[in-house]
Scaffold this active site. Sequence first.
Site, PDB file in Angstrom:
ATOM      1  N   VAL A  78       0.848  -1.194   0.000  1.00 58.40           N
ATOM      2  CA  VAL A  78       0.000   0.000   0.000  1.00 58.40           C
ATOM      3  C   VAL A  78       0.882   1.243   0.000  1.00 58.40           C
ATOM      4  CG1 VAL A  78      -1.784   1.270   1.228  1.00 58.40           C
ATOM      5  CG2 VAL A  78      -1.834  -1.237   1.197  1.00 58.40           C
ATOM      6  N   ARG A 158      -9.488   3.390   4.180  1.00 52.49           N
ATOM      7  CA  ARG A 158     -10.034   2.028   4.111  1.00 52.49           C
ATOM      8  C   ARG A 158      -9.801   1.255   5.400  1.00 52.49           C
ATOM      9  NH1 ARG A 158      -7.455   3.213  -0.578  1.00 52.49           N
ATOM     10  NH2 ARG A 158      -8.661   3.194  -2.524  1.00 52.49           N
ATOM     11  N   ARG A 239       2.524   3.155   9.768  1.00 55.11           N
ATOM     12  CA  ARG A 239       3.951   3.228   9.503  1.00 55.11           C
ATOM     13  C   ARG A 239       4.671   3.622  10.784  1.00 55.11           C
ATOM     14  NH1 ARG A 239       2.903   0.436   6.059  1.00 55.11           N
ATOM     15  NH2 ARG A 239       2.713   0.854   3.822  1.00 55.11           N
ATOM     16  N   ASP A 263       2.546  -2.793  15.245  1.00 59.15           N
ATOM     17  CA  ASP A 263       2.946  -3.754  14.223  1.00 59.15           C
ATOM     18  C   ASP A 263       4.020  -3.175  13.325  1.00 59.15           C
ATOM     19  OD1 ASP A 263       2.620  -6.263  12.812  1.00 59.15           O
ATOM     20  OD2 ASP A 263       1.647  -5.123  11.214  1.00 59.15           O
ATOM     21  N   HIS A 287       5.311  -6.533  11.673  1.00 57.75           N
ATOM     22  CA  HIS A 287       4.679  -6.041  10.439  1.00 57.75           C
ATOM     23  C   HIS A 287       3.841  -7.147   9.785  1.00 57.75           C
ATOM     24  CE1 HIS A 287       5.294  -2.562   7.402  1.00 57.75           C
ATOM     25  NE2 HIS A 287       4.110  -3.116   7.211  1.00 57.75           N
TER      26      HIS A 287
END
Length: 314
Positions: A78, A158, A239, A263, A287
Amino acid sequence: MSRPKVCVTRKVHDEAIALLKEHCDLDIWDSEEVIPKDELLKKVKGVAAIFCTISDIIDAEVLDAAGPQLKTVATMSVGTHHISAYECKKRDIVVANTPDVASDSAAEFTVTLLLMAARRCLEGMQAVEEGKWGLWKPMWICGTEIVNRNLGILGFGRVGFGVARRLKPFGVKRILYHDMVRASFGDDLNAEFVDRDTLFRESDFLVISCALTGLTRKMINKEVFEKMKRTAILVNTSRGPVVDTDDLVEALKTGKIAAAAVDVTDPEPLPPDHPLIHLPNCIVTPHLATNSTKARLDMALNTSKNILATLFRE
């Protein structure tokens, strides 16, 4: 007519490779590990497209090595912060990503982390592993319920909307969000568009799901932690650099916030001796938000489709 050449920087799904092979000649770095920079510079020479991942730095040096025939850089992610958008624009190179197919996976995982942190699952697991699980105690490892709490979301795209939609049935009291603009689709959830200070001050659970930009880099810092409730829980699946890591460690150690679940980190990966990993009130995962079988296959397929759509568009 010669077939265009595509550099694939990682071992990816056979289905995605097969799709490209129908129309293109491929040069594949057949490994799950990141391609070294010197190898990348060799493999991109003369290619029409680069199929990359979020770990590959596609900068001016790589684009220059590829040459003027490069038409597109398609990333199996993404995020696109690893690709120099400025340099691509100068060269009229299309940058393509996969924003839709992994949203459900990321939203589900975000909810998973939030629930684990709220109910102190990590501390419970550690107690079992360390032999500290004894007979029932009335006040031992008591967590926080979701019901009647305020859910705050920074970045209502989203993933952010997906988190809100999934947690609404848990009985949250209010859904607060902040983004560049008000999102009309939030009305279906009675979500409230608020300013950042309101979001930080009133959220019991603060979910970070915004993009990494110059504005959001280290947005979550010691000033923000001072504004948050001492009982608040931070969840970051966007991020790592959106959160100032040192300030987060300090906030968790001093009780400025109750807990965190991340994460993504800065740096990523974290070294094994990093203090964030060893705090009992912090869950760190490597992640994993888009690590579902379906999401990863769809991401690979969409990356191949993005390349073909660019190279063979009429």
